[in-house]
Design a protein around this motif. Structure first.
Motif, PDB file in Angstrom:
ATOM      1  N   LEU A   1       0.822  -1.213   0.000  1.00  0.00           N
ATOM      2  CA  LEU A   1       0.000   0.000   0.000  1.00  0.00           C
ATOM      3  C   LEU A   1       0.855   1.262   0.000  1.00  0.00           C
ATOM      4  CD1 LEU A   1      -2.944  -0.899   2.379  1.00  0.00           C
ATOM      5  CD2 LEU A   1      -3.026  -0.447  -0.054  1.00  0.00           C
ATOM      6  N   TYR A   2       1.949   1.281   0.775  1.00  0.00           N
ATOM      7  CA  TYR A   2       2.832   2.440   0.755  1.00  0.00           C
ATOM      8  C   TYR A   2       3.408   2.649  -0.638  1.00  0.00           C
ATOM      9  CZ  TYR A   2       2.919   3.770   5.685  1.00  0.00           C
ATOM     10  OH  TYR A   2       2.584   4.251   6.916  1.00  0.00           O
ATOM     11  N   ALA A   3       3.687   1.553  -1.351  1.00  0.00           N
ATOM     12  CA  ALA A   3       4.178   1.691  -2.726  1.00  0.00           C
ATOM     13  C   ALA A   3       3.112   2.326  -3.610  1.00  0.00           C
ATOM     14  CB  ALA A   3       4.588   0.324  -3.285  1.00  0.00           C
ATOM     15  N   LEU A   4       1.850   1.946  -3.407  1.00  0.00           N
ATOM     16  CA  LEU A   4       0.767   2.494  -4.224  1.00  0.00           C
ATOM     17  C   LEU A   4       0.577   3.990  -4.008  1.00  0.00           C
ATOM     18  CD1 LEU A   4      -1.988  -0.277  -3.979  1.00  0.00           C
ATOM     19  CD2 LEU A   4      -0.461   0.207  -5.888  1.00  0.00           C
ATOM     20  N   VAL A   5       0.840   4.479  -2.780  1.00  0.00           N
ATOM     21  CA  VAL A   5       0.664   5.916  -2.517  1.00  0.00           C
ATOM     22  C   VAL A   5       1.965   6.682  -2.721  1.00  0.00           C
ATOM     23  CG1 VAL A   5      -1.255   5.544  -0.937  1.00  0.00           C
ATOM     24  CG2 VAL A   5       1.079   5.640  -0.031  1.00  0.00           C
ATOM     25  N   GLY A   6       3.012   6.009  -3.228  1.00  0.00           N
ATOM     26  CA  GLY A   6       4.247   6.710  -3.574  1.00  0.00           C
ATOM     27  C   GLY A   6       5.250   6.849  -2.452  1.00  0.00           C
TER      28      GLY A   6
ATOM     29  N   HIS B   1       7.814   5.203  -1.257  1.00  0.00           N
ATOM     30  CA  HIS B   1       8.619   4.024  -1.600  1.00  0.00           C
ATOM     31  C   HIS B   1       9.639   3.667  -0.517  1.00  0.00           C
ATOM     32  CE1 HIS B   1       7.315   5.373  -5.735  1.00  0.00           C
ATOM     33  NE2 HIS B   1       6.780   4.182  -5.590  1.00  0.00           N
ATOM     34  N   GLU B   2      10.233   4.672   0.127  1.00  0.00           N
ATOM     35  CA  GLU B   2      11.238   4.358   1.149  1.00  0.00           C
ATOM     36  C   GLU B   2      10.615   3.559   2.294  1.00  0.00           C
ATOM     37  OE1 GLU B   2      13.441   7.716   2.443  1.00  0.00           O
ATOM     38  OE2 GLU B   2      14.460   6.644   4.065  1.00  0.00           O
ATOM     39  N   THR B   3       9.454   4.029   2.755  1.00  0.00           N
ATOM     40  CA  THR B   3       8.753   3.312   3.824  1.00  0.00           C
ATOM     41  C   THR B   3       8.287   1.944   3.341  1.00  0.00           C
ATOM     42  OG1 THR B   3       7.990   5.434   4.694  1.00  0.00           O
ATOM     43  CG2 THR B   3       6.871   3.457   5.480  1.00  0.00           C
ATOM     44  N   ALA B   4       7.815   1.887   2.083  1.00  0.00           N
ATOM     45  CA  ALA B   4       7.366   0.612   1.529  1.00  0.00           C
ATOM     46  C   ALA B   4       8.499  -0.414   1.517  1.00  0.00           C
ATOM     47  CB  ALA B   4       6.834   0.825   0.107  1.00  0.00           C
ATOM     48  N   ILE B   5       9.707   0.036   1.153  1.00  0.00           N
ATOM     49  CA  ILE B   5      10.853  -0.885   1.115  1.00  0.00           C
ATOM     50  C   ILE B   5      11.189  -1.377   2.526  1.00  0.00           C
ATOM     51  CG2 ILE B   5      13.345  -0.975   0.686  1.00  0.00           C
ATOM     52  CD1 ILE B   5      12.812   0.867  -1.744  1.00  0.00           C
ATOM     53  N   GLU B   6      11.095  -0.483   3.528  1.00  0.00           N
ATOM     54  CA  GLU B   6      11.366  -0.899   4.905  1.00  0.00           C
ATOM     55  C   GLU B   6      10.375  -1.966   5.355  1.00  0.00           C
ATOM     56  OE1 GLU B   6      11.264   2.675   7.176  1.00  0.00           O
ATOM     57  OE2 GLU B   6      13.358   3.175   6.772  1.00  0.00           O
ATOM     58  N   TYR B   7       9.093  -1.717   5.101  1.00  0.00           N
ATOM     59  CA  TYR B   7       8.084  -2.712   5.478  1.00  0.00           C
ATOM     60  C   TYR B   7       8.284  -4.013   4.701  1.00  0.00           C
ATOM     61  CZ  TYR B   7       5.065   0.047   8.522  1.00  0.00           C
ATOM     62  OH  TYR B   7       4.563   0.747   9.575  1.00  0.00           O
ATOM     63  N   GLY B   8       8.642  -3.899   3.421  1.00  0.00           N
ATOM     64  CA  GLY B   8       8.853  -5.091   2.610  1.00  0.00           C
ATOM     65  C   GLY B   8       9.964  -5.967   3.157  1.00  0.00           C
TER      66      GLY B   8
END
Length: 588
Positions: free
Chosen positions: A162-167, A169-176
């Motif tokens: 979801l963080y990737a979908l809202v742009g 990306h840095e947070t999305a990579i951490e969660y990933g």
């Protein structure tokens, strides 16, 4: 999809109705012990991952009448499986209703975490962003109640997506990465498959394509061990699209073939629609515009039903470019107008997603501490692994370098030779019917005419055209038209005499070159062809296939162009005389 959600709903209702009927008439179904129920439920859970969803649903329908004998945990696990099948059948709202009812009652923390995970997935598919974030938050809040951090990878993985979908990306990579670390420590092979695939998508959405490609390779390797066709096929299609982006077209084509095979086995419509759009990109880049157009026209209704407006807009733009390339400018303008409408819908969708993201506040401090700890654990594990592998690499580097260089050279040579053979075959064969294409046929015909004149042998050129072929495409669709063309090619080829040459020289036009045959043999061959055409099953029984033929016999010293012109003129006379007939050029 081959089946609809009505199958699931009907099965569940039928099971409930059967139980009620047995109770009313005083007849009880054969009782099943909780152990037997658990064994069958485990089997249904296994089928739910490794086979089309209908197979597990058949077992769940059988268990429906024995639910009263099941334990509370077994009932909850039963309905969790039912909710997944409802989603796979396209009944997203039914699946959500099942999960909401489950979440309203008591259940163990691990079961609740699974229900939240599935509800977040379904609301994300349904574009209900506020509910999606809410379910993810609730799943994260359960982490202190789960033994050994099991199931924490799932909300982390969904949060990354979801963080990737809202742009973000840095947070999305951490969660990933957090989800990957947790699944590696506590999850199954299938869990690792899911989280690695989502992390690869995060890197892809961030534009870090090389890193994304590495993670996709790892995800595909893990998923192949999981036995889950749905996730494996979905991840393989994303991997194939990245290979396409990197220009590795042959590998992308092979990866798409594997992805479609698994997604069709899983009967997963959304994944097939996404994979079809990805493959259309490959077809456009490799110049196969007609095949791209057919694929997108078949896929667009599913993309629109799923409201995946970014894909709908892209598909319309590709169709517009294909129409413009064919000179169909009005059609191209219509596709561009529909693309703009899809873009407007996409903007509305993105606004709703961003609003949901802003309205839902995560417990930032706790999450950051969790992520920092996981990052440190990952760094420590990476350093430890690097220290162990450094010694091994030093020992093997010298001897391994020569071997790797030799292997690489052999692979490059093999790839080049295969590529050369592949393109040589493509340049000679018609891609649909697998017989000679226009260029190859007339090259061969010129050689045959030269030998016939040198040896003073006869040579006959036949040109045939399928009658009313436009009606086939208009009434039964282009796929039926393709089946008709392939059927005609098979019928003509199987009855050609030895030494003859057959080719597809136009859209619905075929040609044959026959060396050293007389008029009676030509008549007999044409009659065999006409009989075979009438038996072709292409899906239009009320419109049997017929062809008109023009036949010309080479004159002494005649050029191929002249011979072809006389055969064409004979074909035109056959068409003008009412079609489904044979006209010889010398029969005035």
């Amino acid at each position: 999809m081959k089946s609809t959600g009505a199958t699931t709903t009907f099965g569940l209702l039928a099971g409930a109705a059967l139980c009620s009927l047995l109770a009313l008439v005083g007849v009880r179904a054969e009782e099943m012990t909780t152990e037997q129920f658990g064994e069958k439920l485990d089997r249904a859970r296994e089928l739910n991952v490794s086979a089309p969803w209908q197979e597990s649903q058949e077992l769940l329908d059988e268990l429906a009448q024995h639910l009263p004998q099941a334990t509370r945990d077994q009932k909850i696990d039963y309905w969790l499986l039912v909710s997944r099948n409802q989603a796979l059948a396209g009944e997203i709202e039914s699946g959500l209703a099942t999960l909401r009812e489950l979440l309203a009652g008591p259940m163990r923390a691990v079961q609740r975490a699974r229900a939240y995970r599935r509800a977040a997935n379904l609301t994300m598919i349904a574009r209900k962003w506020e509910e999606t974030f809410e379910y993810i938050i609730r799943g994260l809040e359960l982490r202190d109640r789960l033994e050994g951090d099991e199931e924490i990878y799932a909300p982390f993985s969904l949060a990354a997506y979801l963080y990737a979908l809202v742009g973000e990306h840095e947070t999305a990579i951490e969660y990933g990465h957090a989800s990957v670390d947790n699944a590696r420590a506590h999850g199954t092979v299938r869990d690792r498959c899911v989280v690695h695939g989502r992390l690869a998508f995060v890197y892809k959405s961030a534009g870090q394509y090389e890193t994304a490609l590495e993670h996709y390779r790892e995800a595909v390797s893990i998923c192949l061990e999981s036995g889950d066709d749905l996730f494996t096929g979905t991840i393989q299609s994303g991997f194939a699209d990245l290979l396409r982006h990197a220009g590795e077209y042959d590998r992308a084509k092979a990866a798409f073939a594997q992805a479609f095979e698994r997604l069709e086995a899983a009967d997963y419509g959304p994944g097939l629609a996404e994979a079809s759009l990805y493959k259309a990109r490959l077809l456009e880049e490799t110049g196969r515009l007609d095949r791209m157009r057919e694929l997108l026209e078949d896929t667009l209704p599913r993309l629109q039903d799923q409201e995946v407006w970014d894909y709908v807009a892209e598909a319309r733009e590709m169709l517009a470019r294909a129409a413009a390339a064919r000179g169909e400018f009005r059609n191209a303008v219509e596709h561009m107008e529909q693309s703009l409408d899809a873009h407007r819908r996409l903007l509305d969708q993105n606004r709703a997603r961003q609003l949901a993201y802003l309205q839902v506040v995560f417990d930032t401090r706790t999450q950051q501490q969790e992520l920092a700890l996981l990052r440190e654990q990952r760094r420590a594990a990476e350093l430890k692994a690097a220290s162990r592998s450094t010694d091994r690499r030093i020992r093997w580097l010298a001897s391994g370098a020569a071997v790797l260089a030799l292997i690489a050279l052999l692979l490059v040579l093999t790839h080049v030779l295969r590529g050369r053979q592949h393109f040589r075959r493509l340049s000679r064969l018609d891609s649909l019917t697998r017989i000679d294409n226009h260029t190859r046929f007339f090259q061969a015909a010129a050689e045959m005419l030269k030998h016939a004149q040198t040896d003073e042998h006869a040579l006959t050129l036949i040109i045939g055209d399928i009658d009313h072929f436009k009606r086939v495409n208009d009434r039964f669709g282009h796929m039926a038209g393709d089946r008709a063309l392939r059927g005609v090619a098979r019928a003509l080829r199987s009855r050609c005499p030895d030494g003859a040459r057959l080719g597809r020289v136009g859209g619905e036009e075929f040609a044959a070159c026959l060396p050293d045959v007389g008029r009676e043999a030509v008549d007999a061959l044409l009659e065999r062809w006409r009989e075979a055409l009438a038996r072709i099953d292409y899906g239009g029984d009320d419109l049997p296939l017929t062809m008109s033929f023009g036949v010309a016999r080479a004159r002494p010293g005649e050029s191929l162009a002249s011979l072809r012109l006389r055969a064409d003129e004979a074909l035109y006379r056959a068409k003008d005389d009412g079609r489904d007939r044979i006209v010889f050029a010398d029969a005035q």
